[in-house]
Design a protein around this motif. Structure first.
Motif, PDB file in Angstrom:
ATOM      1  N   ALA A 115       0.565  -0.992  -0.131  1.00  0.00           N
ATOM      2  CA  ALA A 115      -0.056  -0.041  -0.122  1.00  0.00           C
ATOM      3  C   ALA A 115       0.776   1.195  -0.186  1.00  0.00           C
ATOM      4  O   ALA A 115       1.071   2.056  -0.674  1.00  0.00           O
ATOM      5  CB  ALA A 115      -0.840   0.109   1.286  1.00  0.00           C
ATOM      6  N   ALA A 116       1.393   1.227   0.649  1.00  0.00           N
ATOM      7  CA  ALA A 116       2.882   2.809   1.358  1.00  0.00           C
ATOM      8  C   ALA A 116       3.175   2.789  -0.427  1.00  0.00           C
ATOM      9  O   ALA A 116       3.678   4.173  -0.258  1.00  0.00           O
ATOM     10  CB  ALA A 116       4.305   1.925   1.867  1.00  0.00           C
ATOM     11  N   LEU A 119      11.385   0.636  -1.634  1.00  0.00           N
ATOM     12  CA  LEU A 119      10.738   1.282  -0.742  1.00  0.00           C
ATOM     13  C   LEU A 119      11.385   0.695   0.591  1.00  0.00           C
ATOM     14  O   LEU A 119      11.677   0.900   1.384  1.00  0.00           O
ATOM     15  CB  LEU A 119       9.363   0.573  -0.496  1.00  0.00           C
ATOM     16  CG  LEU A 119       9.078   1.212   0.830  1.00  0.00           C
ATOM     17  CD1 LEU A 119       8.477   2.923   1.022  1.00  0.00           C
ATOM     18  CD2 LEU A 119       7.329   0.684   1.404  1.00  0.00           C
ATOM     19  N   ARG A 120      11.416  -1.081   0.700  1.00  0.00           N
ATOM     20  CA  ARG A 120      12.496  -1.111   1.942  1.00  0.00           C
ATOM     21  C   ARG A 120      13.903  -0.585   1.516  1.00  0.00           C
ATOM     22  O   ARG A 120      14.018  -0.771   2.560  1.00  0.00           O
ATOM     23  CB  ARG A 120      12.027  -3.192   1.501  1.00  0.00           C
ATOM     24  CG  ARG A 120      10.590  -3.851   1.425  1.00  0.00           C
ATOM     25  CD  ARG A 120      11.164  -5.364   0.866  1.00  0.00           C
ATOM     26  NE  ARG A 120       9.644  -5.654   1.051  1.00  0.00           N
ATOM     27  CZ  ARG A 120       9.393  -6.258   0.137  1.00  0.00           C
ATOM     28  NH1 ARG A 120       9.562  -6.015  -1.610  1.00  0.00           N
ATOM     29  NH2 ARG A 120       7.686  -6.703   0.052  1.00  0.00           N
ATOM     30  N   LEU A 121      15.024  -0.716   0.702  1.00  0.00           N
ATOM     31  CA  LEU A 121      16.045  -0.466   0.349  1.00  0.00           C
ATOM     32  C   LEU A 121      15.517   1.146   0.927  1.00  0.00           C
ATOM     33  O   LEU A 121      17.125   1.899   2.241  1.00  0.00           O
ATOM     34  CB  LEU A 121      16.179   0.120  -1.116  1.00  0.00           C
ATOM     35  CG  LEU A 121      17.436   0.716  -1.168  1.00  0.00           C
ATOM     36  CD1 LEU A 121      18.845  -0.276  -0.329  1.00  0.00           C
ATOM     37  CD2 LEU A 121      18.009   0.465  -2.677  1.00  0.00           C
ATOM     38  N   ARG A 122      14.549   1.952   1.417  1.00  0.00           N
ATOM     39  CA  ARG A 122      15.013   3.985   1.500  1.00  0.00           C
ATOM     40  C   ARG A 122      14.844   3.558   3.471  1.00  0.00           C
ATOM     41  O   ARG A 122      15.653   3.865   3.977  1.00  0.00           O
ATOM     42  CB  ARG A 122      13.893   4.336   1.280  1.00  0.00           C
ATOM     43  CG  ARG A 122      14.230   4.808   0.022  1.00  0.00           C
ATOM     44  CD  ARG A 122      12.760   5.631  -0.410  1.00  0.00           C
ATOM     45  NE  ARG A 122      13.191   6.258  -1.845  1.00  0.00           N
ATOM     46  CZ  ARG A 122      12.168   7.138  -2.612  1.00  0.00           C
ATOM     47  NH1 ARG A 122      11.061   7.117  -2.142  1.00  0.00           N
ATOM     48  NH2 ARG A 122      12.193   7.829  -4.065  1.00  0.00           N
ATOM     49  N   HIS A 149       4.482   5.479  -5.280  1.00  0.00           N
ATOM     50  CA  HIS A 149       4.241   5.231  -6.842  1.00  0.00           C
ATOM     51  C   HIS A 149       6.172   5.334  -7.016  1.00  0.00           C
ATOM     52  O   HIS A 149       6.810   5.450  -8.444  1.00  0.00           O
ATOM     53  CB  HIS A 149       3.681   6.807  -7.865  1.00  0.00           C
ATOM     54  CG  HIS A 149       2.790   6.712  -7.853  1.00  0.00           C
ATOM     55  ND1 HIS A 149       1.498   6.570  -7.382  1.00  0.00           N
ATOM     56  CD2 HIS A 149       1.956   8.002  -7.674  1.00  0.00           C
ATOM     57  CE1 HIS A 149       1.016   7.291  -7.659  1.00  0.00           C
ATOM     58  NE2 HIS A 149       0.885   8.284  -7.342  1.00  0.00           N
ATOM     59  N   ILE A 150       6.497   4.451  -6.087  1.00  0.00           N
ATOM     60  CA  ILE A 150       7.256   3.294  -6.512  1.00  0.00           C
ATOM     61  C   ILE A 150       7.924   2.131  -5.887  1.00  0.00           C
ATOM     62  O   ILE A 150       6.653   1.340  -5.189  1.00  0.00           O
ATOM     63  CB  ILE A 150       8.454   4.011  -4.952  1.00  0.00           C
ATOM     64  CG1 ILE A 150       8.104   3.497  -4.089  1.00  0.00           C
ATOM     65  CG2 ILE A 150       8.758   5.721  -5.693  1.00  0.00           C
ATOM     66  CD1 ILE A 150       8.791   4.395  -2.413  1.00  0.00           C
ATOM     67  N   HIS A 151       8.596   1.294  -7.176  1.00  0.00           N
ATOM     68  CA  HIS A 151       8.975  -0.309  -6.361  1.00  0.00           C
ATOM     69  C   HIS A 151       9.122  -0.722  -4.659  1.00  0.00           C
ATOM     70  O   HIS A 151       9.459   0.218  -4.348  1.00  0.00           O
ATOM     71  CB  HIS A 151       9.864  -0.895  -7.204  1.00  0.00           C
ATOM     72  CG  HIS A 151       9.790  -1.870  -7.342  1.00  0.00           C
ATOM     73  ND1 HIS A 151      10.268  -2.881  -6.987  1.00  0.00           N
ATOM     74  CD2 HIS A 151       9.242  -3.137  -8.939  1.00  0.00           C
ATOM     75  CE1 HIS A 151      10.125  -4.745  -7.107  1.00  0.00           C
ATOM     76  NE2 HIS A 151       9.134  -4.033  -8.204  1.00  0.00           N
TER      77      HIS A 151
END
Length: 532
Positions: A486-487, A498-501, A492-494
């Motif tokens: 959802a996040a 998101l996990r990397l950030r 609008h990113i893969h």
């Protein structure tokens, strides 16, 4: 119309409408009618003793003023002009030698309303002076009994809001279910309102016959003073005898009732103004914390209303649009008062900024709940004002301190609903309590640096310097309770991005998403500082 002393007319119209600039040469000048001074030729043919309304006469334009004074003097009439008081002594020195009685009208009062008020007062005076041998009484109940005794029926007198203001109570009067329920509820029963509003009653000065299936036969006549409709008088007759011919008696009774109802309307309006002023004073905090202003009736429910967010481009943001919005809010105040009173409440209303507040006392409340009344009011406002509104109601409040808290809750709720672009309609503060608490927590964190850990400031500084989006990423992740799918969809990113950030944020700033306390504080700080 019967002539009336000018001083009595001024007293009847009250200080906020009119005041005396010059008494004129005649110490007991009388007024027998009212005429618009928009054509000097027409006015010159007017009978003496009228009040000329100086439409378009600017007292600063001495030529125009002199012409109006000459016309009034030539016709032996009084003159009314719009101006603020007190006026310059030079102006008074110009008026007094003419011998014309001159009245100063409140510049904010429309001429049409002034004309209607004067006509109404004079018409009521005429009804009072013309009575001869007809039923009289010290009040409306006495009048109802007097009429009932003469015509042999059961009398009820209603105002324009379907409230039964008086009824006869003589022994052995005819009664049916409609009258019984009307007297018990002190208003026209719901199923009888269409008959009560029958056009043949309200649009004619003659007496109308009426009978609903299963009810006694009735005769009805409108009650009016001049052009102002005040209510109606109804008489129910036994169904086992012919209805008598009593039209003239009922018409005369309606003229007498107009006097009492006019006085009653003034009293109600004065009481309403007092309640409205008291509510405004209380909501603005101008009363002592423990003092309750006269007129604020508690316990009650406070309702706040504001215009709903409209579609982009629905109305231009210019001075004209602002004036139209203000006018709509003022009309909303009137609607709220009239509808509440018609349904049995004694409301207080105030317009503060761009919001309307209405206090509905719960003691002796009407036959419908505040929720039903609110839905009715919003529907009326949408159709009458052609604007959508949002309304928020409080729980029952019983003291001044709780009234002020209720206003704070309502204001916070209206702010939240506006930000969320909520649909028009009615809401309750209790249903929005979680959102209100969160707003206050976020506001406190935003306003007090000691309530923040400082981590969000570092995140935002890094984002600004390196064109990264750690703050937005963490806020979306926390809002969706760790739902990566959802996040990432909102951002609008893969999902892997998101996990990397998130991992990099933990490494660079010491973010601890596994610790509930740190996660809660981070959520509040991010929400508080999300906007620059």
């Amino acid at each position: 119309m019967t002539a009336m002393l000018l001083g009595q007319l001024v007293e009847a119209l009250q200080d906020d409408v009119v005041s005396v600039l010059s008494q004129g040469a005649e110490p007991e000048a009388r007024v027998a009618g009212v005429e618009l001074l928009d054509s000097h030729e027409v006015v010159r043919a007017t009978a003496s003793g009228h009040l000329l309304l100086g439409v378009g006469v600017d007292v600063a334009d001495l030529d125009a003023l002199d012409a109006a004074l000459r016309t009034a003097a030539d016709t032996s009439c009084a003159l009314a002009v719009k101006c603020d008081v007190p006026v310059d002594e030079e102006l008074l020195a110009r008026i007094r030698p003419t011998g014309v009685p001159v009245l100063a009208i409140n510049p904010q009062m429309p001429w049409t309303r002034v004309q209607r008020l004067v006509t109404t007062v004079l018409a009521a005076r005429e009804a009072d002076s013309d009575r001869s041998g007809s039923p009289t009484g010290g009040d409306l109940f006495s009048l109802a009994n007097a009429v009932a005794g003469i015509v042999g029926g059961a009398v009820a007198i209603m105002d324009t809001q379907q409230v039964i203001v008086a009824y006869s109570n003589l022994p052995d009067q005819p009664i049916d279910e409609t009258r019984r329920r009307g007297i018990l509820g002190r208003r026209v029963p719901e199923d009888a309102i269409p008959d009560h509003l029958d056009r043949k009653v309200w649009t004619s000065d003659s007496v109308a016959r009426h009978q609903r299936p299963g009810n006694l036969p009735r005769m009805a006549v409108v009650i009016r003073a001049g052009e102002d409709v005040l209510g109606s008088l109804w008489v129910a007759f036994p169904d086992d005898v012919p209805v008598p011919e009593c039209g003239p008696t009922l018409q005369e009774a309606a003229r007498v009732a107009a006097l009492h109802m006019l006085a009653l309307r003034r009293q109600v309006d004065a009481e309403q103004e007092s309640r409205d002023r008291a509510l405004r004073s209380a909501l603005e905090g101008r009363s002592a914390q423990t003092d309750l202003p006269d007129g604020v009736c508690l316990p009650g429910v406070l309702v706040g209303m504001s215009e709903a967010v409209r579609e982009e481009g629905a109305e231009a943001s210019d001075a004209g649009a602002a004036a139209r919005r203000r006018a709509a809010l003022l009309r909303l105040v009137d609607l709220a008062v009239l509808d509440s009173r018609s349904l049995g409440y004694e409301p207080a209303a105030a317009l503060l900024g761009d919001r309307v507040y209405v206090l509905l006392p719960t003691a002796g409340s009407g036959p419908v709940s505040t929720g039903v009344l609110l839905d009715h009011l919003l529907d009326r406002a949408r159709h009458s004002l052609h604007r959508p509104f949002v309304a928020v109601s409080s729980p029952t409040v019983g003291a001044l301190s709780s009234l002020l808290r209720a206003r704070r809750d309502i204001d916070a709720a209206l702010d939240h609903l506006r930000e969320q672009r909520a649909d028009p309609g009615g809401y309750r503060t209790e249903d929005l309590r979680p959102e209100l608490v969160l707003r206050r927590l976020v506001g406190a964190v935003r306003g007090d640096a000691e309530l923040r850990t400082g981590i969000v400031e570092r995140l935002r500084a890094h984002d600004a310097e390196h064109a990264t989006e750690y703050a937005a990423t963490l806020l979306a992740y926390l809002r969706y309770f760790g739902d990566v799918v959802a996040a990432s969809g909102e951002l609008h990113i893969h999902q892997n991005t998101l996990r990397l950030r998130l991992r990099r944020a933990e490494q660079l700033f010491g973010v601890s998403l596994a610790d509930p306390t740190r996660r809660l504080l981070l959520t509040l700080e991010l929400a508080a500082l999300a906007q620059p």
